[in-house]
Design a protein around this motif. Structure first.
Motif, mmCIF file in Angstrom:
data_model
loop_
_atom_site.group_PDB
_atom_site.id
_atom_site.type_symbol
_atom_site.label_atom_id
_atom_site.label_comp_id
_atom_site.label_asym_id
_atom_site.label_seq_id
_atom_site.Cartn_x
_atom_site.Cartn_y
_atom_site.Cartn_z
ATOM 1 N N LYS A 22 0.856 -1.197 0.000
ATOM 2 C CA LYS A 22 0.000 0.000 0.000
ATOM 3 C C LYS A 22 0.885 1.238 0.000
ATOM 4 C CE LYS A 22 -3.865 -2.315 0.373
ATOM 5 N NZ LYS A 22 -3.327 -3.573 -0.149
ATOM 6 N N ARG A 23 0.402 2.277 -0.720
ATOM 7 C CA ARG A 23 1.240 3.467 -0.893
ATOM 8 C C ARG A 23 0.575 4.698 -0.276
ATOM 9 N NH1 ARG A 23 2.882 4.713 -6.581
ATOM 10 N NH2 ARG A 23 4.787 5.419 -5.546
ATOM 11 N N VAL A 24 1.390 5.468 0.467
ATOM 12 C CA VAL A 24 0.872 6.685 1.114
ATOM 13 C C VAL A 24 1.716 7.877 0.686
ATOM 14 C CG1 VAL A 24 0.315 7.800 3.319
ATOM 15 C CG2 VAL A 24 0.212 5.303 3.135
ATOM 16 N N ALA A 25 1.041 8.967 0.289
ATOM 17 C CA ALA A 25 1.744 10.229 -0.013
ATOM 18 C C ALA A 25 1.577 11.156 1.183
ATOM 19 C CB ALA A 25 1.138 10.885 -1.254
ATOM 20 N N THR A 85 5.913 8.164 0.620
ATOM 21 C CA THR A 85 6.661 9.208 -0.088
ATOM 22 C C THR A 85 6.275 10.554 0.499
ATOM 23 O OG1 THR A 85 6.481 7.917 -2.103
ATOM 24 C CG2 THR A 85 7.181 10.205 -2.370
ATOM 25 N N GLU A 96 -2.415 7.741 -7.731
ATOM 26 C CA GLU A 96 -1.263 6.838 -7.560
ATOM 27 C C GLU A 96 -1.140 6.259 -6.161
ATOM 28 O OE1 GLU A 96 2.586 8.374 -8.707
ATOM 29 O OE2 GLU A 96 1.557 9.664 -10.157
ATOM 30 N N TYR A 97 -1.736 6.956 -5.193
ATOM 31 C CA TYR A 97 -1.531 6.550 -3.797
ATOM 32 C C TYR A 97 -2.849 6.109 -3.168
ATOM 33 C CZ TYR A 97 3.102 8.519 -4.263
ATOM 34 O OH TYR A 97 4.387 8.764 -4.682
ATOM 35 N N ASP A 98 -2.746 5.208 -2.193
ATOM 36 C CA ASP A 98 -3.956 4.700 -1.536
ATOM 37 C C ASP A 98 -4.492 5.699 -0.511
ATOM 38 O OD1 ASP A 98 -4.058 1.912 -2.623
ATOM 39 O OD2 ASP A 98 -2.018 1.965 -1.837
ATOM 40 N N ILE A 151 -3.553 9.798 1.557
ATOM 41 C CA ILE A 151 -2.709 11.002 1.612
ATOM 42 C C ILE A 151 -2.813 11.611 2.999
ATOM 43 C CG2 ILE A 151 -2.440 13.375 0.732
ATOM 44 C CD1 ILE A 151 -3.224 12.445 -1.957
#
Ligand SMILES: Cc1cc2nc3c(=O)[nH]c(=O)nc-3n(C[C@H](O)[C@H](O)[C@H](O)COP(=O)(O)OP(=O)(O)OC[C@H]3O[C@@H](n4cnc5c(N)ncnc54)[C@H](O)[C@@H]3O)c2cc1C
Ligand code: SF4
Length: 468
Positions: free
Chosen positions: A147-150, A173, A231-233, A235
Motif C-alpha cells: 500500500k502506498r501513502v503520499a 513518499t 497513484e496513492y492509496d 494522503i
C-alpha cells in the motif's frame, strides 16, 4: 548498581550549562550545552517514581516519563532511549524545543515545592547520548503491504506519520515544497536553539527505513491532491501554517519590512549570513525592530542581534503576558535584546528611496481581560513613541497557506484557512485524505503536530489494513 531512588526529597533542580551571553550573542552555535552524564544521573535520581505519574498525563504523546528517567538513574541509557523512542521519534528535537514547562514539568508532583524534574533536559540528554554512539541501528521491518501513502510537507507532523506508517509495512513518499525536509524545524527555528544536524539525522533515519523523499514539489501546483490520489492509496496533509500575518498599517510595503518567515528562512535555510560561501546574501541591518512576543519573535530578535544589529522587541502587552517560553525570554534578555512593552506599532515611515527608516508606536496600558484571558492592552491617549530602524520583522502569527484548499475540491476549510478534520482520527472531508499539525490547528507546537501525526497514522493504517 547504584540505588536509583533518592533517600529524601532533593528539590535542587540541576542547571544545564550554557554558552555565556557575551560569547553567544556573536555566534549561531547552540546556546544550551546539555547535561554531562553525572548531572543527568543526579537529576534523574531526584524523580520519586510516582505510582500515578501526573507528568505522563500531560504529555501529548504519552511518553513513559518515569520509565526513561529510572533508566538514566540506573545509567542504563540504552534502555532509556528505547522507552523514549517507543512514543517519540524525535526526542532530540522535543528535548530542545517542547514547552515542557507548560506540559509534563508543570504536572510533575514536585512543581508545588519548586523542584520539578527537568524532564525536557533529561529527554535531550538521552537523545544526544544515543547520537554520540554513532550510526543508528535499523529496526526489524515488517514485510511490505504494497500500500502506498503520499505525505504532503516535511515538518514534524509528516515525519511522524511517515515513520509510523513505514514501520507498519506501507510505502511512504514525502513531498516537500522547499529544497530541504524538516519544515519549521529547518527553515524557522534557528541553529542556536535547534542545530540543523539533529533534524537532518532524523530525516536520514526515515530515509534509511525506506521513506522516499521528494523535495521542490509544491502539492497544489506541481501536482494536485487529486493527481496524487490516482497513484496513492491514502494522503496525509501536513503542510503547516506558513502564511504570515501582517498588521495592515501604513508603510508595510516599504523595503526592509519582513515577515518573520522570510527573515528566518533567509538565515536558516539559505544561510544568507555566510555569503559568499552561500550565494544568498542578507542585508546586515543596524537597528532591527521585531513585532510580537512569541517564540518566533524571540528567534528573530536573537538572530538580528547575532548579525550585529541593535535588536528591539515591540510588544503590545507587558512582560507577564509574553507568550514565548520563559527560557527563551531570559536568553534574549541576557543577550541584550531590548524589550519595549505596552507598545503598538501604528505606522512605518520610509525614506526617499522607499526603505523603512522609523516606526511610530502607540503606548498602551492594560485594561480588563479579553477573550484570551489576558489583560487587554488599551491606548494611552496622545502617548506616541518613535524608533529609528532600518528593518522591521513582523512576527505576529501565521495561518495555513490556502493553496491546497483552493486546489482540492470537497476539502472542508475552516474560517482561519485550516483544514477541518475529525479530531480523533485526523480524517478530512475528502475520501482517503487525512491532515494534521499546524494546517489543522493553526500555528501551535512541535509536540502537538507530532501527536496529530501519530493519531492520523493509526487511522490511515486501519484504513489500509481494511483494503483487499
Ligand atoms: C520561528 C519559529 C519558532 C518556533 N518555536 C517553537 C518552539 O520553541 N517549540 C515548539 O513546540 N514549537 C515552536 N514553533 C512551532 C512549531 O515549529 C510548529 O508548530 C510545527 O513545526 C508544526 O509542524 P507541522 O508539521 O504541522 O508543519 P511545519 O513544520 O510548518 O511543516 C510544514 C511543511 O510543509 C511544507 N509545505 C507547505 N505547503 C506545501 C505544499 N503545498 N506542498 C508541499 N509542501 C508544502 C512547508 O514547506 C513545510 O516544510 C515555532 C515556529 C516557528 C515559525
Ligand atoms: S511526576 Fe515528577 S516526580 Fe513523579 S514520576 Fe513524573 S517526573 Fe518523576
Amino acid at each position: 548498581m547504584a540505588d536509583p531512588q533518592p533517600k529524601k526529597l532533593d528539590l535542587h533542580r540541576r542547571e544545564m550549562p550554557k554558552q555565556p551571553p557575551e560569547v553567544r550573542q556573536h555566534n549561531f552555535s547552540e546556546v544550551a550545552l546539555g547535561y554531562p552524564i553525572e548531572t543527568a544521573v543526579e537529576e534523574a535520581r531526584r524523580c520519586i517514581q510516582c505510582k500515578k505519574p501526573t507528568c505522563v498525563f500531560e504529555c501529548p504523546v504519552e511518553i513513559d516519563i518515569p520509565g526513561f528517567i529510572k533508566c538514566i538513574a540506573q545509567q542504563d541509557f540504552t534502555g532509556g532511549v528505547s522507552i523514549l523512542k517507543n512514543k517519540n521519534c524525535l526526542p532530540a528535537i522535543c528535548g530542545r524545543v517542547c514547552p515542557q514547562e507548560e506540559q509534563c514539568e508543570k504536572a510533575c508532583v514536585l512543581v508545588k515545592k519548586g523542584g520539578q524534574i527537568a524532564i525536557g533536559r533529561l529527554e535531550r540528554f538521552l537523545a544526544d547520548w544515543e547520537a554520540a554512539q554513532g550510526v543508528l541501528g535499523i529496526p526489524a521491518m515488517p514485510p511490505s503491504t504494497g500500500k502506498r501513502v503520499a505525505v504532503v510537507g516535511g515538518g514534524p507532523a509528516s515525519l511522524t506519520v511517515a515513520g509510523d506508517l513505514i514501520k507498519s509495512g506501507h510505502q511512504v513518499t514525502i513531498f516537500e515544497a522547499l529544497h530541504k525536509m524538516g519544515g519549521v524545524l529547518i527553515y524557522g527555528i534557528p541553529e542556536f536553539r535547534l542545530p540543523k544536524a539533529i533534524v537532518t539525522r532524523e530525516v536520514e533515519f526515515l530515509q534509511s527505513l525506506g521513506v522516499e523523499l521528494v523535495t521542490d514539489f509544491v502539492v497544489g501546483k506541481t501536482r494536485s491532491i487529486d493527481d496524487l490520489l490516482e497513484e496513492y492509496d491514502a494522503i496525509f496533509v501536513g503542510s503547516g501554517a506558513g502564511l504570515p500575518w501582517f498588521m495592515e498599517i501604513p508603510g508595510e510595503n516599504l523595503n526592509g519590512v519582513y515577515s518573520a518567515n522570510e527573515y528566518l528562512t533567509r538565515l536558516n535555510l539559505m544561510k544568507g549570513f555566510l555569503f559568499p560561501k552561500y550565494h544568498t546574501p542578507v542585508k546586515f541591518h543596524k537597528r532591527v525592530v521585531v513585532i510580537g512576543g512569541g517564540n518566533v519573535a524571540m528567534d528573530c530578535a536573537r538572530s538580528a542581534l547575532r548579525l550585529g544589529a541593535e535588536s528591539r522587541i515591540v510588544y503590545r502587552r507587558s512582560r507577564q503576558e509574553l507568550p514565548a517560553r520563559l527560557e527563551e525570554i531570559e536568553n534574549a534578555e541576557e543577550e541584550g535584546v531590548i524589550f519595549e512593552y505596552l507598545t503598538l506599532p501604528i505606522r512605518y515611515i520610509g525614506d526617499e528611496n522607499g526603505w523603512v527608516k522609523a516606526i511610530e508606536c502607540q503606548k498602551m496600558e492594560l485594561g480588563e481581560p479579553d477573550a484570551s484571558g489576558r489583560r487587554k492592552p488599551v491606548p494611552i491617549e496622545g502617548a506616541i513613541a518613535t524608533f529609528e530602524v532600518d528593518a522591521v520583522v513582523c512576527a505576529i502569527g501565521n495561518s495555513p497557506n490556502p493553496l491546497i484548499g483552493a486546489t482540492t475540491p470537497g476539502l472542508t476549510i475552516g474560517k482561519k484557512g485550516n483544514i477541518e478534520v475529525d479530531e480523533a482520527t485526523g480524517k478530512s472531508s475528502r475520501d482517503r485524505v487525512w491532515a494534521g499539525g499546524d494546517v489543522v490547528t493553526g500555528a501551535a507546537t512541535v509536540i502537538l503536530a507530532m501527536g496529530a501525526g501519530r493519531q492520523a497514522a493509526k487511522s490511515i493504517h486501519q484504513y489500509l489494513s481494511s483494503l483487499p
